[in-house]
Design an enzyme around this catalytic site. Structure first.
Site, PDB file in Angstrom:
ATOM      1  N   LYS A  36      11.543  27.741  19.857  1.00 39.82           N
ATOM      2  CA  LYS A  36      11.113  28.496  21.039  1.00 39.82           C
ATOM      3  C   LYS A  36      10.164  27.657  21.902  1.00 39.82           C
ATOM      4  CE  LYS A  36      11.800  32.777  18.513  1.00 39.82           C
ATOM      5  NZ  LYS A  36      11.167  33.736  17.597  1.00 39.82           N
ATOM      6  N   GLY A  94      14.011  42.545  16.589  1.00 42.64           N
ATOM      7  CA  GLY A  94      14.526  43.898  16.388  1.00 42.64           C
ATOM      8  C   GLY A  94      15.735  44.074  17.278  1.00 42.64           C
ATOM      9  N   VAL A 152      13.629  33.664  23.344  1.00 42.02           N
ATOM     10  CA  VAL A 152      12.197  33.416  23.127  1.00 42.02           C
ATOM     11  C   VAL A 152      11.436  34.727  23.289  1.00 42.02           C
ATOM     12  CG1 VAL A 152      10.137  32.173  23.916  1.00 42.02           C
ATOM     13  CG2 VAL A 152      12.366  31.058  24.007  1.00 42.02           C
ATOM     14  N   ASP A 165      11.330  28.097  13.465  1.00 47.66           N
ATOM     15  CA  ASP A 165      11.738  29.063  14.496  1.00 47.66           C
ATOM     16  C   ASP A 165      10.826  28.941  15.727  1.00 47.66           C
ATOM     17  OD1 ASP A 165      13.020  31.883  15.216  1.00 47.66           O
ATOM     18  OD2 ASP A 165      10.848  32.109  15.401  1.00 47.66           O
ATOM     19  N   ARG A 184      33.322  38.599  12.481  1.00 47.96           N
ATOM     20  CA  ARG A 184      34.020  37.995  11.345  1.00 47.96           C
ATOM     21  C   ARG A 184      35.007  38.992  10.730  1.00 47.96           C
ATOM     22  NH1 ARG A 184      29.046  36.582   9.279  1.00 47.96           N
ATOM     23  NH2 ARG A 184      28.346  34.513   9.842  1.00 47.96           N
TER      24      ARG A 184
HETATM   25  P1  NAP Z   1      23.691  39.131  12.877  1.00 51.21           P
HETATM   26  O1  NAP Z   1      23.227  40.525  12.617  1.00 51.21           O
HETATM   27  O2  NAP Z   1      23.892  38.193  11.745  1.00 51.21           O
HETATM   28  O3  NAP Z   1      25.082  39.248  13.674  1.00 51.21           O
HETATM   29  C1  NAP Z   1      25.936  38.151  13.908  1.00 51.21           C
HETATM   30  C2  NAP Z   1      27.265  38.701  14.429  1.00 51.21           C
HETATM   31  O4  NAP Z   1      28.108  37.603  14.775  1.00 51.21           O
HETATM   32  C3  NAP Z   1      28.029  39.537  13.397  1.00 51.21           C
HETATM   33  O5  NAP Z   1      28.673  40.620  14.039  1.00 51.21           O
HETATM   34  C4  NAP Z   1      29.081  38.562  12.857  1.00 51.21           C
HETATM   35  O6  NAP Z   1      30.281  39.202  12.430  1.00 51.21           O
HETATM   36  C5  NAP Z   1      29.365  37.714  14.081  1.00 51.21           C
HETATM   37  N1  NAP Z   1      29.779  36.351  13.739  1.00 51.21           N
HETATM   38  C6  NAP Z   1      29.029  35.383  13.151  1.00 51.21           C
HETATM   39  N2  NAP Z   1      29.764  34.250  13.012  1.00 51.21           N
HETATM   40  C7  NAP Z   1      30.991  34.541  13.522  1.00 51.21           C
HETATM   41  C8  NAP Z   1      32.195  33.786  13.664  1.00 51.21           C
HETATM   42  N3  NAP Z   1      32.283  32.519  13.251  1.00 51.21           N
HETATM   43  N4  NAP Z   1      33.269  34.395  14.242  1.00 51.21           N
HETATM   44  C9  NAP Z   1      33.198  35.675  14.669  1.00 51.21           C
HETATM   45  N5  NAP Z   1      32.076  36.431  14.558  1.00 51.21           N
HETATM   46  C10 NAP Z   1      30.988  35.862  13.998  1.00 51.21           C
HETATM   47  O7  NAP Z   1      22.721  38.404  13.907  1.00 51.21           O
HETATM   48  P2  NAP Z   1      21.668  39.062  14.931  1.00 51.21           P
HETATM   49  O8  NAP Z   1      20.413  39.403  14.216  1.00 51.21           O
HETATM   50  O9  NAP Z   1      22.356  40.114  15.725  1.00 51.21           O
HETATM   51  O10 NAP Z   1      21.315  37.809  15.841  1.00 51.21           O
HETATM   52  C11 NAP Z   1      22.221  37.343  16.819  1.00 51.21           C
HETATM   53  C12 NAP Z   1      21.562  36.264  17.673  1.00 51.21           C
HETATM   54  O11 NAP Z   1      20.432  36.834  18.323  1.00 51.21           O
HETATM   55  C13 NAP Z   1      21.035  35.055  16.880  1.00 51.21           C
HETATM   56  O12 NAP Z   1      21.193  33.896  17.644  1.00 51.21           O
HETATM   57  C14 NAP Z   1      19.557  35.368  16.714  1.00 51.21           C
HETATM   58  O13 NAP Z   1      18.763  34.214  16.562  1.00 51.21           O
HETATM   59  C15 NAP Z   1      19.269  36.057  18.037  1.00 51.21           C
HETATM   60  N6  NAP Z   1      18.104  36.933  18.008  1.00 51.21           N
HETATM   61  C16 NAP Z   1      18.040  37.934  17.101  1.00 51.21           C
HETATM   62  C17 NAP Z   1      16.929  38.762  17.081  1.00 51.21           C
HETATM   63  C18 NAP Z   1      16.837  39.898  16.084  1.00 51.21           C
HETATM   64  O14 NAP Z   1      15.832  40.604  16.104  1.00 51.21           O
HETATM   65  N7  NAP Z   1      17.838  40.130  15.242  1.00 51.21           N
HETATM   66  C19 NAP Z   1      15.886  38.547  17.988  1.00 51.21           C
HETATM   67  C20 NAP Z   1      15.979  37.518  18.935  1.00 51.21           C
HETATM   68  C21 NAP Z   1      17.113  36.720  18.938  1.00 51.21           C
HETATM   69  P3  NAP Z   1      30.283  40.236  11.159  1.00 51.21           P
HETATM   70  O15 NAP Z   1      29.465  41.406  11.623  1.00 51.21           O
HETATM   71  O16 NAP Z   1      31.704  40.595  10.948  1.00 51.21           O
HETATM   72  O17 NAP Z   1      29.646  39.461  10.047  1.00 51.21           O
END
Ligand code: NAP
Length: 431
Positions: free
Chosen positions: A207, A308, A134, A203, A47
């Site tokens: 899964k 994580g 998952v 959530d 973003r």
């Molecule tokens: P996050 O920290 O919120 O990161 C999302 C990223 O996507 C950010 O860099 C954001 O940009 C970018 N973004 C969001 N909307 C956008 C748009 N419309 N245009 C351009 N960029 C956009 O999320 P996350 O924790 O990494 O999770 C990412 C995915 O992995 C999700 O689907 C989540 O369910 C999955 N997941 C996460 C975990 C975990 O432990 N975190 C575990 C399993 C699965 P900005 O940085 O500029 O805001």
């Protein structure tokens, strides 16, 4: 020998995306040595491209236009780690239609649009890999899709939400009430400020839908999943479970039912009493585990970190290497054509049950209570009685019974004048 680099387009650079960029950089030489593949990050959509993210990538590669990453002819593989449905859905469709393999960690997207996206990938002959969606770092998707592709799987049960497992562990081990355990999870960053998606099982249901699709080769979405969360679990429930040598876990269960002609399955998420000697009972804190039962393989269990940035990025990198390798070899990781699922409603599924009933402590009450169970074909496996002055608390564990019959039993008990209240009802799984 390294072939020409495989160019990776990233959609998102948050917790998972940033950890992935660091891991790709750290593991570059090892990946090249072991697979002959060179991964090269070609573009990263976020973003706010102006923000310093402390990742080993040329700042000139950041853009706020994710569609340009997908459309870029220089990008070979798209990694979607932005989350949410829109614009992720549109971007993944676009990438697959352009014949580009997609790796995603987005359970929400797959639980709502999975069947459509799997069919699109299958039709286009390109990879759509989603290991991280998952149970985070646990490689359960590849196991279901490849290693167990020939296994007649009967049931998959997972502790797939770390937040709720952390809360239930604290309630059991520190005798904390639910609210306090939730507050601690929030303080430690395991739970969001709005914990609804975790504690109400949303959530885990996403899964469960994905696991069911892969385990049984059927089209399942989150709407097909029966769901109950943990917010009504009390300290008393936890204490009684412990007295009966059980613990309480939020389980995502997908099971095959041998009825009818087509693939008939049950898929549900709810808290369950699990015997302390079951492998899933040892999964504590924010850890995840998936327990698979099959006719040939018997029982398998996979355990690890469900979330994580770095553990999740490891699963994404595994998919990325797989997709890059397949691209170089011009073949794809098949999901197969998923069949329509016949999803059995919860009322028709069978389980053993734990029931707590408060009654007047006077002669004849027990036989009237027992008769209600018998009237509805629910057979009692064990009963414990605890005196409470003029009242008594009865704790029942039943043999396997149909949920519809159990619910009728609850209604029948509620109608008895000697019954003061019908308290908790929990399904008992894994006996
Ligand atoms: P996050 O920290 O919120 O990161 C999302 C990223 O996507 C950010 O860099 C954001 O940009 C970018 N973004 C969001 N909307 C956008 C748009 N419309 N245009 C351009 N960029 C956009 O999320 P996350 O924790 O990494 O999770 C990412 C995915 O992995 C999700 O689907 C989540 O369910 C999955 N997941 C996460 C975990 C975990 O432990 N975190 C575990 C399993 C699965 P900005 O940085 O500029 O805001």
């Amino acid at each position: 020998m390294e072939s020409a680099p495989v160019r990776v387009g990233m959609l998102g650079c948050g917790n998972v995306g940033a950890a992935l960029l660091i891991l790709i950089n750290e593991q570059h030489a090892a990946v090249a040595r072991r697979t002959g593949l060179a991964l090269e990050v070609g573009a990263v959509a976020v973003r706010d491209p102006g923000r310093d993210r402390n990742v080993p990538v040329d700042p000139g590669l950041f853009t706020d236009d994710p569609a340009s990453v997908v459309a870029n002819p220089e990008i070979d593989v798209v990694v979607e780690v932005m989350g949410g449905i829109d614009p992720a859905h549109r971007l993944v469709v676009e990438a697959l239609e352009r014949g580009k393999p997609v790796v995603t960690a987005n359970k929400e997207l797959l639980a709502s649009h999975g069947p459509e996206l799997y069919a699109l990938a299958e039709g286009a002959g390109v990879d759509l890999l989603f290991e991280a969606a998952v149970a985070g770092a646990i490689p359960i998707m590849r196991l279901l899709r490849e290693s167990l592709a020939g296994e007649p799987i009967t049931r998959v049960m997972g502790i797939v939400n770390g937040t709720t497992n952390f809360i239930l562990s604290r309630m059991a081990e520190e005798a904390m009430p639910y609210g306090e355990a939730l507050a601690e999870a929030q303080r430690l960053g395991y739970a969001e400020a709005d914990p609804t998606a975790d504690v109400e099982g949303i959530d885990a249901a996403a899964k469960a839908a994905i696991m069911a699709s892969l385990a049984f080769g059927v089209r399942v979405t989150a709407d097909d999943v029966y769901r109950e969360g943990i917010s009504s679990i009390t300290s008393e429930d936890i204490e009684f479970a412990g007295r009966l040598d059980h613990c309480i876990k939020l389980l995502a269960i997908a099971e095959r039912r041998d009825v009818g002609d087509g693939p008939n399955i049950g898929v549900r998420v709810h808290p369950a009493m699990v015997p302390l000697d079951h492998p899933l009972a040892s999964v504590r804190d924010s850890f995840n585990a998936v327990f698979v039962e099959g006719e040939a393989v018997g029982e398998l269990m996979f355990y690890g970190r469900g979330a994580g940035g770095r553990p999740t990025a490891s699963a994404v990198l595994g998919d990325l290497i797989n997709a890059a390798g397949n691209l170089r070899r011009s073949h794809g990781a098949r999901i197969g054509n998923l069949q329509p699922a016949v999803v059995t409603p919860i009322e028709e599924l069978e389980s053993a049950y734990y029931l707590e009933v408060e009654v007047d402590d006077r002669p004849g009450v027990l036989s009237r209570v027992a008769a209600v169970f018998g009237d509805h074909d629910v057979s009692i496996r064990s009963m414990e009685q605890e005196g409470l002055g003029v009242e008594a608390r009865l704790i029942f564990i039943t043999h396997a019974a149909r949920e519809r019959d159990l619910r009728a039993t609850l209604e029948g008990l509620d109608g008895l004048d000697a019954v003061r209240s019908v308290g908790s009802m929990l399904r008992v799984v894994g006996d």
